[in-house]
Every structure is written in C-alpha cells, then in structure tokens.
Motif scaffolding. Structure first.
Motif, PDB file in Angstrom:
ATOM      1  N   ALA A  70       4.006 -29.780 -31.114  1.00  0.00           N
ATOM      2  CA  ALA A  70       4.939 -30.459 -30.214  1.00  0.00           C
ATOM      3  C   ALA A  70       4.242 -31.592 -29.468  1.00  0.00           C
ATOM      4  O   ALA A  70       4.807 -32.683 -29.287  1.00  0.00           O
ATOM      5  CB  ALA A  70       5.527 -29.453 -29.231  1.00  0.00           C
ATOM      6  N   ALA A  71       3.000 -31.360 -29.033  1.00  0.00           N
ATOM      7  CA  ALA A  71       2.254 -32.381 -28.288  1.00  0.00           C
ATOM      8  C   ALA A  71       1.939 -33.589 -29.155  1.00  0.00           C
ATOM      9  O   ALA A  71       1.888 -34.725 -28.660  1.00  0.00           O
ATOM     10  CB  ALA A  71       0.963 -31.774 -27.739  1.00  0.00           C
ATOM     11  N   GLU A  72       1.755 -33.351 -30.440  1.00  0.00           N
ATOM     12  CA  GLU A  72       1.415 -34.435 -31.361  1.00  0.00           C
ATOM     13  C   GLU A  72       2.645 -35.090 -31.969  1.00  0.00           C
ATOM     14  O   GLU A  72       2.529 -35.996 -32.804  1.00  0.00           O
ATOM     15  CB  GLU A  72       0.510 -33.900 -32.483  1.00  0.00           C
ATOM     16  N   GLY A  73       3.831 -34.631 -31.589  1.00  0.00           N
ATOM     17  CA  GLY A  73       5.048 -35.210 -32.139  1.00  0.00           C
ATOM     18  C   GLY A  73       5.329 -34.760 -33.557  1.00  0.00           C
ATOM     19  O   GLY A  73       6.069 -35.431 -34.291  1.00  0.00           O
ATOM     20  N   ARG A  74       4.751 -33.627 -33.948  1.00  0.00           N
ATOM     21  CA  ARG A  74       4.956 -33.090 -35.298  1.00  0.00           C
ATOM     22  C   ARG A  74       5.404 -31.636 -35.169  1.00  0.00           C
ATOM     23  O   ARG A  74       4.708 -30.713 -35.550  1.00  0.00           O
ATOM     24  CB  ARG A  74       3.659 -33.192 -36.109  1.00  0.00           C
TER      25      ARG A  74
END
Length: 249
Positions: free
Chosen positions: A48-52
């Motif tokens: 989630a933090a990496e946008g994946r």
C-alpha cells in the motif's frame, strides 16, 4: 494488461512456494508469499505504501495451527477485528477486512468444514477453496472474487447456509433480549463488556455498589444467563460494545 496482485499466506513453505510459482506462470498474475499473519500484514502495508496494493489474499485456514497446540484458539468477532492477536487464518481474514477492506480474501482449506467456512465468510472472506483444487479452479475463484462473487464448494453450501442462519437467529434473539433492558441496565452491561467490576462500575456511574449489584442481577435475569461472562458473550453477539474507558480518564 491489468495484472492481479496475489499474496499467498501459508506457514508450509513448500506449499506456499509451489502455489506461488504456479500462479506466477499466469501472464496476468503477480504473486508473493508470506509465512505468517504478521508477515502478510507487513507485505500488505508495504504494498500500500508503495502504491502497489494487493488485490487478493490466499490464506491457509490452518495458519499458525502448529504453534497453537494446547493453546486456546483466538476469537473472531464478525464484522470486527480479530481478538487476541492475528494468529490463525480466519483471524487474519478479519484483521485484513478491518484494515484493508478493498483486499479480497480466499481461504484455502485441507478439509470441508461448514462451521469454519461460515466463520470465514462472517469475518470477511470471499471464498473457501480446497487446497487440492485444480489451478484452473483457483484462478476462476481469484478472478471471480474481484467481481464481488462469493465462492464455496457446492458440497458446503447447505451446511454453511445452516450455520449462517443459526448465527443470525442467535444475534436476533440476543438483540431482542438486550432491548428489554432499561437505559441504566444497558449502561451497566456496557461496563461489564469493558471488563469493569462492581466497584469500578459504581465509581464510573456514581452509584452505590449495592445498586450496581442490583442492576447486574437484573441484567443477568433479563438476558437469561447465570454469569457475567455469558452476559458479555450475549452482548457482543447483539453488537453491544464496551464503554469508552479513555473518555472517563
């Protein structure tokens, strides 16, 4: 091509890696593996933090069972977070449902169990699939749950519906009993759910211990139970939460 991000969560490393490798061979699937509930949550948070973000979680129904020998299993509260930590697969489902509701979860089981399958659905799972099912069947389930479908083995449908109906009946009966309480008795019940003893309830509600004892006896009588523990269990089934202890501090 839109790729489906799948996270396999199983503490049997060979199975997890084999399943991940089989899924990775599909052109539209990205897959990772985690060996425990906490590891899975770290993967979800990192994604989630990496946008994946992950799309689907495949969770072993018996996750952590080997380390739970002789221990009391965790309690899963439907539509709420797991209690006593994220230990087994169904508890992990509840935790993910609470923290990342967009993630679809599918429970992988070695045996059919209508009661546990019903618990999994109540906890937020979108499917219950046999571990020995074919890869094509598993891919059908993965793609199906992303369309908001619910998948269960046909042999489990009757048993699961029976379990869910019974759970709903118990909840309805519990709600009816709680509604019979006076506003003050409900307040006392919420204090009981929070784990407060008679003296603490008396101090919080500015009542005498004798009056609190009378209210507690009335609560038990109206709920038709004989102990505080049973009253708390019934209250939780009815959706009664604890009082906010921090608000009073």
């Amino acid at each position: 091509m839109v790729r489906i991000r799948v996270l396999v969560v199983d503490d049997h490393r060979i199975f997890a890696e084999s399943l991940a490798a089989a899924l990775a061979a599909e052109p539209d699937v990205d897959v990772s593996a985690a060996g425990s509930g906490p590891a899975a949550l770290r993967c979800l948070d990192r994604g989630a933090a990496e946008g994946r973000r992950f799309d689907v979680l495949l969770v072993d129904a018996d996750l952590g069972a080997a380390s739970m020998q002789g221990m009391r299993p965790p309690t899963v509260v439907p539509d709420g977070p797991a209690q006593e930590g994220l230990v087994d697969g169904i508890s992990l489902v509840a935790g993910v449902r609470s923290g990342q509701p967009a993630v679809r979860t599918v429970v992988l089981a070695e045996r059919d169990d209508p009661r546990r399958a019903a618990l999994a659905l109540q906890a937020g799972a979108s499917g219950w699939v046999a571990k020995d099912c074919s890869l094509s069947r598993l891919l059908t389930v993965i793609r199906g749950v992303l369309r908001d479908e619910t998948h269960l083995p046909p042999a489990l449908l009757t048993g699961v519906l029976r379990e869910l109906t019974a759970a709903r009946k118990h909840r309805t009966e519990s709600e009816r009993l709680v509604e019979s309480l006076t506003p003050r008795e409900r307040e006392v019940l919420r204090c009981m759910v929070a784990g407060l003893g008679r003296k603490a309830v008396a101090e919080r509600l500015f009542l005498s211990p004798h009056t609190v004892r009378t209210h507690m006896q009335n609560v038990l009588g109206k709920l038709g139970v004989h102990s505080t523990l049973a009253a708390v269990a019934l209250a939780r089934r009815a959706g009664v939460g604890p009082v906010d202890l921090e608000a009073a501090s």
